[in-house]
Design an enzyme around this catalytic site. Sequence first.
Site, PDB file in Angstrom:
ATOM      1  N   CYS A   1      42.450  42.315  52.535  1.00  0.00           N
ATOM      2  CA  CYS A   1      41.195  42.579  53.604  1.00  0.00           C
ATOM      3  C   CYS A   1      41.805  42.605  55.159  1.00  0.00           C
ATOM      4  O   CYS A   1      42.508  43.574  55.330  1.00  0.00           O
ATOM      5  CB  CYS A   1      40.302  41.454  53.362  1.00  0.00           C
TER       6      CYS A   1
ATOM      7  N   HIS B   1      39.297  42.561  47.635  1.00  0.00           N
ATOM      8  CA  HIS B   1      39.572  40.951  47.332  1.00  0.00           C
ATOM      9  C   HIS B   1      39.923  40.795  45.672  1.00  0.00           C
ATOM     10  O   HIS B   1      39.053  40.525  45.164  1.00  0.00           O
ATOM     11  CB  HIS B   1      38.366  40.073  47.591  1.00  0.00           C
TER      12      HIS B   1
ATOM     13  N   GLU C   1      41.091  38.145  44.566  1.00  0.00           N
ATOM     14  CA  GLU C   1      41.056  36.591  44.493  1.00  0.00           C
ATOM     15  C   GLU C   1      39.791  36.335  43.665  1.00  0.00           C
ATOM     16  O   GLU C   1      39.454  35.088  42.921  1.00  0.00           O
ATOM     17  CB  GLU C   1      41.118  35.804  45.331  1.00  0.00           C
TER      18      GLU C   1
END
Length: 510
Positions: free
Chosen positions: A82, A169, A171
Amino acid sequence: MERELVIVVDFGGQYNQLIARRVRENNVYCEIVPYTYSVDKIKEKNPRGIIFTGGPNSVYDDNAPKISEDIFEIGVPVLGICYGHQLICTTLGGKVESAQVREYGKTDVVLNNSSGLFSGIDKNESCWMSHTDFVSYPPEGFKIIGKSGESPVAAVENIDKKIYGVQFHPEVEHTPFGKKMLSNFLFDICNLKGDWSMSSFVDEKIKSIKEEVGDKKVICAMSGGVDSSVAAMIVHKAVGKQLTCIFVDHGLLRKDEGDQVEDIFKKQFNMNFIRVNAEKRFLQKLKDISDPEKKRKIIGEEFIRVFEEEAKKLGEIAFLVQGTIYPDVVESGLGTSATIKSHHNVGGLPEDMDFKLIEPLRELFKDEVRAVGEELGIPHKLVWRQPFPGPGLAIRVLGNITEEKLQITRDADAIFREEIAKANLDETIWQYFACLPNIRSVGVMGDERTYCYTIALRAVISTDAMTSDWARIPYEVLDKVSRRIVNEVKGVNRIVYDITSKPPATIEWE
C-alpha cells in the site's frame, strides 16, 4: 546460530502488527521498526528481507514519512504494501497521483502469475484495497505485474534488485491469496528456511535467563492471566526456586480463579508461590467509589503497597519478571530493557525498589504466548484463559462496589462462561463476560413483583482487541444462559446482550 530475520518497517498503518504475525505464521522471525530507524541500524540486524507497511499519509505531502534510498542497497529483497508500494515507486523515480475514485474494500485484480511473487496464484483474484492515491507509472527497471480497475500499477517488480510492491493488503483475510503471496516472498524470493518455532524460542530463552540471573533472586507479580503465568513459568524452568511469585488476591477475581491459580503454580508446578489475601483491604479502599478511573487508581496504588510489603520480606531481590508482550513494545516504542523503578502493568513500583527487568515474552504476539504456554505444559484451560482487566470485577460492577454486587457478577459470569464452553464457543469468541450495569428493573417472579439487578452479557470477536464485533451467539445458548442466571443468581431478574462493536464502544463497560 543466528536466526533468520525479516524487518517490517512501520509507516503507521492499521495492519502493521498483522503483517508481522503473518510472517511469523510461516515460522520466520520478524521485528517491527519505525520508519525513522536508520539504514545502518537495519544493516546491523542483518535481515534477510524487508517489508514496508501501509500508512495513512500521502507520499507527495511534505511531511509524509520517507526512507533513505540507501535501504535498497542493502542487497536483500524488499516488499512494499500500500503506502510502502507507493513509497518505493516515488523514491525510485515513479509517479503517484491522487485518485479520482477511491478504492476501498473488496476489489478485483488481474495478476501476472509468471512473477515469482504470484506463483501458484490465479490470474484473476479479489483483494482488499484501502487507498486514495495510486501509482500512475512505475520507476525505470520495474515491470507491472498487477492491475485493478482504478490502479493501473497495482503491483510491480524489479527482478534484478528483488524489489516488489503491491497496492493491496495481502495480510488481511479479505485477500484470499495473501498468505500464499507472502509465503512466495519469504521462501522463494528471500530464500528463507523458516527456523522460528516456539520450542526453539523456549530453549534459547531458558538458557539466556540462566546466564543472566546466575544465583540471584527473582520475583514476579503474578495476576493469574496468560502473560504473567507464561512469563513466570519460563523463568521457573530457568532458575527454579530462585523465583518467588507474589499473587495479590484483591477479592475482585472471577469465581474460583485465585484457587485455580494457586493449585496450578504452587501445587502442580511446585513454585515458590505467595498468595496474599487482601480482599478486605481493597474493598475498604473502594468503599463508595463509583468513578472507574478512581477505582483503577486506588487498586493500582494498593497493589503496589501490598506487593512492596511482601517483596521486602524476601530480602535482596535482583530481578523482576514482567509479562510484557510484543504489541506492548511496538505500541509504546520501548527500547532495550534496562534497570527500572516502575512497572507499567501495576502502575509503578516504589522508587526505592530497584530491579533489573526480565521480560521473557517481549518478542511474542499473544497467539505465540499461548503456544509457549502449551509448550511448557501449562494447563490448556489457563493458557486459553479469557483476557481480564487488572482492576478485575471492580470495572465490571458499574458504580459503587459492594460484596453483594461482586458476588452477583461473579456467579452470573461463571454461568455465562460455563455455557459458552459447553457450546464449544470458548476458543472462537475473543472475550466474553457478564457485568452489572447498576440498573434495577421491575419483574415478576412467583406471582410477586420484584425489583432486582440487570446483568449485561458481552461477547466479542477480535484478533487484537484494537477493533471488535459483537459475537453472534446462537439464540438457544443465550436463552439457556439467561434462564440459568435468573433462576440461580439471587438478586437478578433481567438479562440483556450488548450488540455494540468497537468502535464506537470499548470491549469493557468501564
